[in-house]
Design a protein around this motif. Sequence first.
Motif, PDB file in Angstrom:
ATOM      1  N   TYR A 108      40.501  46.806  31.605  1.00 55.14           N
ATOM      2  CA  TYR A 108      39.824  45.585  31.191  1.00 55.14           C
ATOM      3  C   TYR A 108      39.088  44.975  32.381  1.00 55.14           C
ATOM      4  N   ALA A 109      38.137  44.118  32.069  1.00 56.08           N
ATOM      5  CA  ALA A 109      37.387  43.395  33.095  1.00 56.08           C
ATOM      6  C   ALA A 109      37.281  41.934  32.670  1.00 56.08           C
ATOM      7  N   THR A 110      37.015  41.068  33.637  1.00 57.71           N
ATOM      8  CA  THR A 110      36.903  39.637  33.337  1.00 57.71           C
ATOM      9  C   THR A 110      35.523  39.139  33.746  1.00 57.71           C
ATOM     10  N   GLU A 111      35.041  38.163  33.019  1.00 53.34           N
ATOM     11  CA  GLU A 111      33.782  37.507  33.343  1.00 53.34           C
ATOM     12  C   GLU A 111      33.808  36.102  32.775  1.00 53.34           C
ATOM     13  N   VAL A 112      32.952  35.240  33.300  1.00 47.63           N
ATOM     14  CA  VAL A 112      32.868  33.858  32.838  1.00 47.63           C
ATOM     15  C   VAL A 112      31.565  33.703  32.060  1.00 47.63           C
ATOM     16  N   VAL A 113      31.701  33.317  30.786  1.00 44.27           N
ATOM     17  CA  VAL A 113      30.545  33.142  29.913  1.00 44.27           C
ATOM     18  C   VAL A 113      30.565  31.709  29.389  1.00 44.27           C
ATOM     19  N   LEU A 117      36.496  31.797  30.514  1.00 42.83           N
ATOM     20  CA  LEU A 117      36.921  33.118  30.959  1.00 42.83           C
ATOM     21  C   LEU A 117      36.935  34.073  29.763  1.00 42.83           C
ATOM     22  N   THR A 118      36.258  35.208  29.914  1.00 42.69           N
ATOM     23  CA  THR A 118      36.202  36.217  28.852  1.00 42.69           C
ATOM     24  C   THR A 118      36.806  37.516  29.368  1.00 42.69           C
ATOM     25  N   ARG A 132      36.116  41.903  23.078  1.00 42.78           N
ATOM     26  CA  ARG A 132      35.834  40.743  23.928  1.00 42.78           C
ATOM     27  C   ARG A 132      36.699  39.563  23.461  1.00 42.78           C
ATOM     28  N   THR A 134      37.408  35.708  24.252  1.00 39.51           N
ATOM     29  CA  THR A 134      36.973  34.500  24.951  1.00 39.51           C
ATOM     30  C   THR A 134      38.114  33.482  24.948  1.00 39.51           C
ATOM     31  N   SER A 145      44.106  39.991  38.532  1.00 34.47           N
ATOM     32  CA  SER A 145      43.903  41.218  39.294  1.00 34.47           C
ATOM     33  C   SER A 145      45.180  42.047  39.379  1.00 34.47           C
TER      34      SER A 145
END
Length: 426
Positions: A108-113, A117-118, A132, A134, A145
């Motif tokens: 999995y990966a994380t990103e901010v949309v 946090l998504t 995905r 959210t 991590s």
Amino acid sequence: MGKSANEVRKEISAARLYVDLPVDGTIRNETTKDIVNDILLYKAAAMQRVRKAIAARADEESERKRLYTLLRKDQWLTDNFLHRQMRKHFRHGKSRVANQFVVRSDKYATEVVDGHLTIVIHIAAKYGAPIRLTTTSSGKNVSLSGSNLRVVVKAGFTEIHYAATKSSGRPCGDQMMGIDKGYTEAFTDSDGAAHGKTFGAVLTEYSDKASATGKARNKLYALEKKHREAGRIAKADHIKLCNLGRIKIDNRKEYAHKRLRTIAYQSAHTIVDKAAVVVSEDLTAPIAKKQVWKRYNRRMSAWAKGVLAEALDSVCTQRQADHRLVNAAYTSQMDSVTGLLEGKRVADKFYRINGDALQADHNAALNVLARYEDTEITRFTPYKEVRRILLSRSPAQLSVKGHELQVMSTYQPCADKSSVQIRTGL
């Protein structure tokens, strides 16, 4: 038995039990591994209790070592005693948790949309697009991590569980302190201070109310059974639906448990504020079953004792203090001034042989602290052996025709264990 979680997982995968289930392979494998690890955890907990049963049963060192070896090597099926004990303590049953799965840390990966946090879960292309999720978090104080995720799907929302490193907390004290588990209060330390003074009141209130409710429900159970046997099914179903529910009972139990846990942890923190080494009796040891203790045993349940031990372990670990366990046998019946098995405890007082009175829990805490330095009595020494050792240190007074004889040496069992030899000296 004798297999790791990976070996069991490979066998399950080889059986092709998931052939018709459209689930990504890594999710399937990690979820299976998680369940197997839970089973192995239950087995390890059972083995810890069986070790105590071995220590209580085996008198000879060679026999104890033999049983410990079989248990450690996962060969307990070969011994009838070990097999019975493992059947007794090994938690078993059927999992009904069908609403969650585990995602490996590299999947999995994380990103901010848009400020949220998504989490993007990568799955094999044949199963469709990545998942995905959210979240309601901004992600500023969340560090995922290297952590596996547990995704729990509930009605209308989804929970994401992950492991986080616990902070070290404030520093511990610098004393070495003995602790006695109480009932009125959670703990009493060797300085004489009581911690968690409302513990007993909360426990008594909940236990007595639960007992009264249980007795009343037994009458309703009997009435429901009577109507059902007489063919009045509708009446029986109405009683079961309207009078034998568990919502209020479960809520009351959960509320009491939360209050007790709060008191236990607050008490543990006040102890570690003073101590760098905390010495306590083994709080998981069962209390001898005596009729006069029936109400006490109900109130001071295994859960209550367990949460006290858990609180001490957790707080000591978090604040980098040492928690040492010692044998609890006779610590409440010894005189902390002389270290001998003499005197008598009555309620919250301990009366010494010379008539002086000590606070009973403080006296026990001092004995617990002294027990840590006792090289003859280990944590797993059987209580009968503990009594023999303590009596060997206690000179007894015998009165014969108005004269006192001093027993100069220990009580020693004869070879046939049917009588006692006493060596005396005038």
